[in-house]
Scaffold this motif. Structure first.
Motif, mmCIF file in Angstrom:
data_model
loop_
_atom_site.group_PDB
_atom_site.id
_atom_site.type_symbol
_atom_site.label_atom_id
_atom_site.label_comp_id
_atom_site.label_asym_id
_atom_site.label_seq_id
_atom_site.Cartn_x
_atom_site.Cartn_y
_atom_site.Cartn_z
ATOM 1 N N GLY A 22 0.785 -1.227 0.000
ATOM 2 C CA GLY A 22 0.000 0.000 0.000
ATOM 3 C C GLY A 22 0.814 1.273 0.000
ATOM 4 N N ALA A 23 2.015 1.254 0.567
ATOM 5 C CA ALA A 23 2.766 2.492 0.781
ATOM 6 C C ALA A 23 4.001 2.665 -0.094
ATOM 7 C CB ALA A 23 3.189 2.578 2.243
ATOM 8 N N ALA A 24 4.530 1.597 -0.649
ATOM 9 C CA ALA A 24 5.808 1.682 -1.358
ATOM 10 C C ALA A 24 5.755 2.621 -2.562
ATOM 11 C CB ALA A 24 6.270 0.302 -1.787
ATOM 12 N N HIS A 29 7.703 7.609 -4.852
ATOM 13 C CA HIS A 29 7.465 8.900 -5.515
ATOM 14 C C HIS A 29 8.038 10.041 -4.666
ATOM 15 C CE1 HIS A 29 5.676 11.535 -8.439
ATOM 16 N NE2 HIS A 29 5.142 12.248 -7.465
ATOM 17 N N THR A 30 7.846 9.977 -3.365
ATOM 18 C CA THR A 30 8.406 10.984 -2.462
ATOM 19 C C THR A 30 9.928 10.992 -2.562
ATOM 20 O OG1 THR A 30 6.547 10.767 -0.937
ATOM 21 C CG2 THR A 30 8.576 11.715 -0.049
ATOM 22 N N LEU A 49 14.338 4.440 -0.477
ATOM 23 C CA LEU A 49 13.133 3.657 -0.170
ATOM 24 C C LEU A 49 13.499 2.334 0.497
ATOM 25 C CD1 LEU A 49 10.085 3.069 -0.358
ATOM 26 C CD2 LEU A 49 10.542 2.096 -2.618
ATOM 27 N N THR A 50 14.490 1.649 -0.035
ATOM 28 C CA THR A 50 14.908 0.370 0.535
ATOM 29 C C THR A 50 15.364 0.535 1.981
ATOM 30 O OG1 THR A 50 15.565 -0.415 -1.648
ATOM 31 C CG2 THR A 50 16.484 -1.582 0.238
ATOM 32 N N LEU A 51 16.161 1.565 2.239
ATOM 33 C CA LEU A 51 16.641 1.809 3.599
ATOM 34 C C LEU A 51 15.489 2.158 4.547
ATOM 35 C CD1 LEU A 51 19.871 3.815 2.738
ATOM 36 C CD2 LEU A 51 19.746 1.495 3.668
ATOM 37 N N ALA A 52 14.543 2.960 4.063
ATOM 38 C CA ALA A 52 13.401 3.341 4.900
ATOM 39 C C ALA A 52 12.533 2.124 5.225
ATOM 40 C CB ALA A 52 12.569 4.413 4.202
ATOM 41 N N ASP A 70 4.315 7.028 8.541
ATOM 42 C CA ASP A 70 4.960 8.196 9.117
ATOM 43 C C ASP A 70 6.397 7.873 9.519
ATOM 44 O OD1 ASP A 70 4.904 10.938 10.025
ATOM 45 O OD2 ASP A 70 4.870 10.138 12.070
ATOM 46 N N CYS A 71 6.588 6.707 10.077
ATOM 47 C CA CYS A 71 7.933 6.267 10.470
ATOM 48 C C CYS A 71 8.835 6.169 9.235
ATOM 49 C CB CYS A 71 7.835 4.919 11.181
ATOM 50 S SG CYS A 71 9.402 4.242 11.714
ATOM 51 N N ALA A 72 8.341 5.585 8.161
ATOM 52 C CA ALA A 72 9.122 5.450 6.924
ATOM 53 C C ALA A 72 9.415 6.816 6.321
ATOM 54 C CB ALA A 72 8.368 4.577 5.924
ATOM 55 N N ARG A 73 8.421 7.699 6.310
ATOM 56 C CA ARG A 73 8.614 9.037 5.745
ATOM 57 C C ARG A 73 9.648 9.822 6.546
ATOM 58 N NH1 ARG A 73 3.388 11.828 5.644
ATOM 59 N NH2 ARG A 73 3.759 12.015 7.860
ATOM 60 N N GLN A 74 9.591 9.747 7.863
ATOM 61 C CA GLN A 74 10.580 10.439 8.694
ATOM 62 C C GLN A 74 11.980 9.912 8.424
ATOM 63 O OE1 GLN A 74 9.541 10.216 12.824
ATOM 64 N NE2 GLN A 74 7.801 11.578 12.613
ATOM 65 N N TYR A 75 12.105 8.601 8.328
ATOM 66 C CA TYR A 75 13.419 8.022 8.065
ATOM 67 C C TYR A 75 13.922 8.451 6.692
ATOM 68 C CZ TYR A 75 17.294 4.799 7.943
ATOM 69 O OH TYR A 75 18.550 4.280 7.866
ATOM 70 N N LEU A 76 13.040 8.430 5.711
ATOM 71 C CA LEU A 76 13.377 8.854 4.348
ATOM 72 C C LEU A 76 13.896 10.294 4.355
ATOM 73 C CD1 LEU A 76 12.811 7.394 1.533
ATOM 74 C CD2 LEU A 76 10.836 8.878 1.394
#
Length: 168
Positions: A22-24, A29-30, A49-52, A70-76
């Motif tokens: 759902g989020a990848a 894109h981000t 993306l892979t690291l996040a 949100d956790c993935a976006r912050q890490y990204l």
């Protein structure tokens, strides 16, 4: 006991796979917007993306009510900010954005703030806290970046005037 562990691991894997499904796409894109690479040739964005996603997977059991997106976006965002800082401190290899991308003319910090604020819809206060900047600074950078993207001729003209003033 072993069956319970196997069952828990399988459930964890299914939940994470559903999250990634759902989020990848949106996270990629981000990341592509952040790196200003062409969508069909974006190795830096794919690495981000892979690291996040690896970071989120490592924390999956400890998220406890936190939003994994949100956790993935912050890490990204923090990984991108750190990578651009190291790029300026010790440039190891060429990192050229796609020249056809309107975001390519922006500095990495401007791109980061613009993408978080306008594309991701992150509140000004959250962006300021994430990057360790005052809210007014985030607002100013976002306004300047938005203006540069909407009126690219004005930005290049301002640079030309600034370059003439320096050379005089």
């Amino acid at each position: 006991m072993r069956d319970r562990q196997v069952s828990r691991d399988a459930r964890r894997a299914r939940e994470f796979e559903a999250f990634v499904a759902g989020a990848a796409g949106r996270l990629l894109h981000t990341a592509t917007l952040l790196t200003a690479e062409a969508p069909d040739a974006s190795p830096r964005a794919r690495r981000l993306l892979t690291l996040a996603l690896a970071h989120v997977y490592a924390r999956w059991d400890r998220l406890r009510g936190e939003d994994p997106y949100d956790c993935a976006r912050q890490y990204l965002a923090t990984r991108f900010a750190r990578a651009t800082w190291h790029q300026y401190v010790a440039p190891a290899r060429s990192r050229r954005p796609d020249p056809g991308n309107p975001l390519a003319a922006l500095a990495p910090q401007e791109r980061l703030i613009l993408v978080l604020r306008l594309y991701e819809g992150v509140a000004e206060e959250q962006v300021a806290a994430l990057l360790g900047l005052p809210m007014e600074r985030v607002r100013t950078i976002c306004d300047r970046a938005t203006s540069a993207v909407l009126h690219p001729a004005g930005r290049s003209a301002a640079r030309a005037v600034g370059a003439k003033a320096v050379s005089s």
